[in-house]
Design a protein around this motif. Structure first.
Motif: not given
Length: 470
Positions: A294-299, A308-319, A322-325, A362-369
């Motif tokens: 999983v990848v942790l992101i924030n503002g 990096f985060a977008a590539a892993l999320n959209q091309s590898a399905g990795i969640k 965190g919060s909006q980047s 920004g990127l919207t997290p799969t799981i907001k925290s």
């Protein structure tokens, strides 16, 4: 960091943080002359600028500083772009950017802290000038090149010790009352950008990536291999507060987690032409990660961190957790103009694998925290008391703080209501403060201390990531 491409032999396309700036007029002529001379309209514009410059310099009733005129002209041109990422940096600003980009800086290799107004050595990094000179933890730095540094902040002292590689700096030391000086020759000091560990009582590997510099992909691979050797079965990749960095490193990092042929990112120029970057063994040397992550992101996750985060999320399905980047979606060129000046100019925009432009979104997290709202409150003003019946932004912050601490159950409000006053009284009673319902400096300080205590040692985003992987 803001996205850019550096035109240097040793550096390829990069993405980096840009803050506004200026450029000398004469150098603009040199950089763009070949294209300008074939464009009559542009040529006329440049001639007009040159004419105004010459008339002011030779005919204005007072003598003027030519350098200031040039900088003013460029400030005006860059401001018309309305682009905070097109920039001109000189001297220390250019040096600071290069330090960040290269993942190293010219210095002496001392880690310091500030204690009671004294700058104290925490450690001397192995293999550095400071270590070779025998500096050690506990030494107090009293001067730099003869300048007294007592009561100076760490940033100022660090800036004084940094400088061009192979230049000398004289550091004054107080060691247990014995004062002496050491002449050190600045050297390249590497900056570690990746830290990792196994999360306690789990088989989850935690990897923090602070920036994306020249060695980050290599450091990431080392971290992954080491954690794998320790038997982890999944990874948490933390790019929170990561401002970005080198594009070529972001590509290599992303490729490790993607199947060959999967899209990492796209770069689109002003004509709409797109260049697509895909995962390949050329980028990752055949090293692939197949374990869950999983990848942790924030503002504060920006630029290369977002790639990096977008590539892993959209091309590898990795969640993403965190919060909006931040939302930095443009690409800049970086060109050396002189030994101490550089131009950064936006020349394209980058898109996520699915073609989305995240600029200012920004990127919207799969799981907001996220941390509770009180974690982001500024310090209270110490200039005035807060009382019932008043209305202000600071009272709104007070209601957020007391609600987060559990002393107030009402709505967030900028009005000091009777219900908020009851929350204040409850807090004062619980903390042995005179319960008069007035928020004076003593109460403000206690609230701030309680917030720190409650947040200390907690990381709700990391906890959510652990729960997700488990």
């Amino acid at each position: 960091m803001r996205n850019l491409i550096r035109k240097r032999p040793i550096l390829n396309m990069i993405i980096s943080l840009i803050i506004g700036g200026v450029l000398t007029l004469g150098l603009i002529f040199l950089l763009f002359w070949q294209s300008i001379k074939s464009n009559q309209e542009s040529n006329e514009n440049i001639q007009q600028i040159s004419s105004v410059y010459q008339q002011i310099e030779s005919g204005y009733y007072k003598k003027v500083d030519g350098n200031k005129l040039k900088k003013g002209a460029i400030n005006g041109m860059l401001s018309e772009l309305n682009d905070p990422f097109s920039d001109y940096l000189t001297n220390s600003d250019a040096t600071q950017l290069n330090d960040t980009v290269s993942g190293s800086f010219g210095g002496v290799g001392i880690q310091v802290s500030s204690e009671n107004g004294k700058i104290t050595v925490m450690s001397a990094i192995d293999g550095t000038p400071a270590k070779r000179a025998g500096l050690r933890a506990g030494d107090i730095i009293i001067s730099i090149d003869g300048k007294n540094v007592k009561d100076k902040n760490i940033s100022d002292v660090t800036d004084l010790m940094r400088g061009k590689i192979k230049t000398k700096v004289v550091v004054g030391i107080d060691r247990d009352g014995h004062k002496f000086e050491k002449t050190l020759v600045r050297a390249k000091i590497p900056v570690k950008t990746v830290n990792y560990r196994v999360i306690k009582n789990s088989k989850i590997g935690y990897i923090s990536i602070s920036t994306v510099s020249q060695n980050t992909a290599s450091e990431l691979k080392t971290a992954l291999k080491s954690l794998n050797h320790e038997g982890v079965n999944s990874y948490i990749l933390d790019v929170r507060n990561n401002p970005g960095g080198l594009m070529d490193q972001a590509l290599k990092m992303s490729s490790m987690f993607l199947k060959n042929g999967k899209t990492i990112m796209q770069v689109e120029d002003r004509s709409g032409n797109k260049e697509v970057y895909k995962a390949s063994s050329k980028l990752d040397n055949g090293y692939k990660v197949t374990k869950p992550a999983v990848v942790l992101i924030n503002g504060e996750s920006a630029s290369a961190a977002e790639i990096f985060a977008a590539a892993l999320n959209q091309s590898a399905g990795i969640k993403l957790i965190g919060s909006q980047s931040y939302g930095k979606g443009t690409v800049q060129t970086v060109s050396n103009l002189t030994d101490n000046s550089e131009l950064k100019l936006t020349i394209a925009r980058w898109l996520t694998p699915d073609g989305t432009w995240i600029n200012k979104k920004g990127l919207t997290p799969t799981i907001k925290s996220d941390y509770p709202k009180m974690a982001y409150l500024p310090p209270f003003s110490k200039n005035n008391d807060l009382k019932e019946g008043e209305k202000s932004t600071e009272i709104k912050n007070l209601s957020i703080a007391l609600k987060g601490l559990g002393d107030y159950s009402g709505d967030i409000t900028d009005q000091f209501s009777s219900k908020l006053q009851q929350g204040v009284i409850k807090f004062q009673k619980d903390n042995s403060i005179e319960a008069d319902g007035i928020v004076n400096n003593k109460t403000k300080q206690k609230i701030e201390n309680k917030i720190i205590d409650k947040l200390s040692g907690t990381d709700p985003v990391l906890t959510k990531a652990e729960e997700t992987l488990k």
